[in-house]
Design an enzyme around this catalytic site. Sequence first.
Site, mmCIF file in Angstrom:
data_model
loop_
_atom_site.group_PDB
_atom_site.id
_atom_site.type_symbol
_atom_site.label_atom_id
_atom_site.label_comp_id
_atom_site.label_asym_id
_atom_site.label_seq_id
_atom_site.Cartn_x
_atom_site.Cartn_y
_atom_site.Cartn_z
ATOM 1 N N GLN A 51 -48.960 50.111 95.254
ATOM 2 C CA GLN A 51 -50.233 49.286 95.576
ATOM 3 C C GLN A 51 -51.151 50.142 96.225
ATOM 4 O OE1 GLN A 51 -47.743 46.410 98.007
ATOM 5 N NE2 GLN A 51 -49.618 44.837 97.247
ATOM 6 N N HIS A 138 -42.581 45.229 93.089
ATOM 7 C CA HIS A 138 -43.522 46.229 92.984
ATOM 8 C C HIS A 138 -43.389 47.649 92.330
ATOM 9 C CE1 HIS A 138 -47.255 44.066 94.533
ATOM 10 N NE2 HIS A 138 -46.472 43.821 95.433
HETATM 11 O O1 GNR Z 1 -48.432 40.273 103.254
HETATM 12 C C1 GNR Z 1 -47.688 39.734 102.394
HETATM 13 N N1 GNR Z 1 -47.353 38.474 102.536
HETATM 14 C C2 GNR Z 1 -46.168 37.646 101.580
HETATM 15 C C3 GNR Z 1 -46.173 36.497 101.874
HETATM 16 C C4 GNR Z 1 -45.196 35.653 101.256
HETATM 17 C C5 GNR Z 1 -44.285 36.420 100.350
HETATM 18 C C6 GNR Z 1 -44.393 37.816 100.203
HETATM 19 C C7 GNR Z 1 -45.633 38.505 100.984
HETATM 20 S S1 GNR Z 1 -45.838 40.129 100.602
HETATM 21 C C8 GNR Z 1 -47.356 40.512 101.394
HETATM 22 C C9 GNR Z 1 -48.025 41.848 101.330
HETATM 23 C C10 GNR Z 1 -47.770 42.460 99.898
HETATM 24 O O2 GNR Z 1 -48.533 42.279 99.038
HETATM 25 N N2 GNR Z 1 -46.673 43.141 99.779
HETATM 26 O O3 GNR Z 1 -46.470 43.751 98.325
HETATM 27 NI NI NI Z 2 -47.509 42.514 97.057
#
Ligand code: GNR
Ligand code: NI
Length: 186
Positions: A51, A138
């Site tokens: 990311q 990811h």
């Molecule tokens: O901040 C994040 N909140 C979230 C809420 C519900 C399920 C997964 C996440 S992960 C996300 C941060 C993110 O994009 N991690 O890759």
């Molecule tokens: Ni994410």
Amino acid sequence: MAQLTILRYPDARLMKPSEPVEVFDENLARLVADMGETMYKAPGVGLAAPQVNVRRRIIVLDTSENKDQLMVLINPEIIETSEEKKLYEEGCLSLPHIYEKVERPARVKVKAQDIHGNWFEVEGDGLLAVCLQHEIDHLKGTVFVDYLSPMKRNRIKTKLLKEEREIKKAAAAGNHAAKKGKKVKK
Ligand code: GNR
Ligand code: NI
């Protein structure tokens, strides 16, 4: 410490698989610290290296109430999943303001290395289980909208691309005005 730029879906760099970490040195420690800072500032409960445009198997997360328990997982692998599944409304820092329900195993066990290369295991349910699976996805180049119907995914893609064009247009207008020494309306 530095805040890193988070790539936005549908950036092709988010869809590529990440490589294992082989060297556990001060560069890795710095990257992990920067990822932690970037995640907390966003704010998010997790962040995966791809990311922030680093194709390495590194994730940070913090699902604690007081946001004071940073977890760092290098080369994480899911080693056990529950039969039981759970629906959870997920979001992602690479897809701002998009929230959709995704079904995943309710509990997972993950093995990973720490910042020094030592292996450990972590087991979780609830948000931790969701987050572990979301972040490890990811590292494969998978984002949560890949689990939605093509129609839903396309609607989201179009919306995010439109937003991105508007962000770029606004930034360009700001730059031109700045170059000419004009004030930009905020
Ligand atoms: O901040 C994040 N909140 C979230 C809420 C519900 C399920 C997964 C996440 S992960 C996300 C941060 C993110 O994009 N991690 O890759
Ligand atoms: Ni994410």
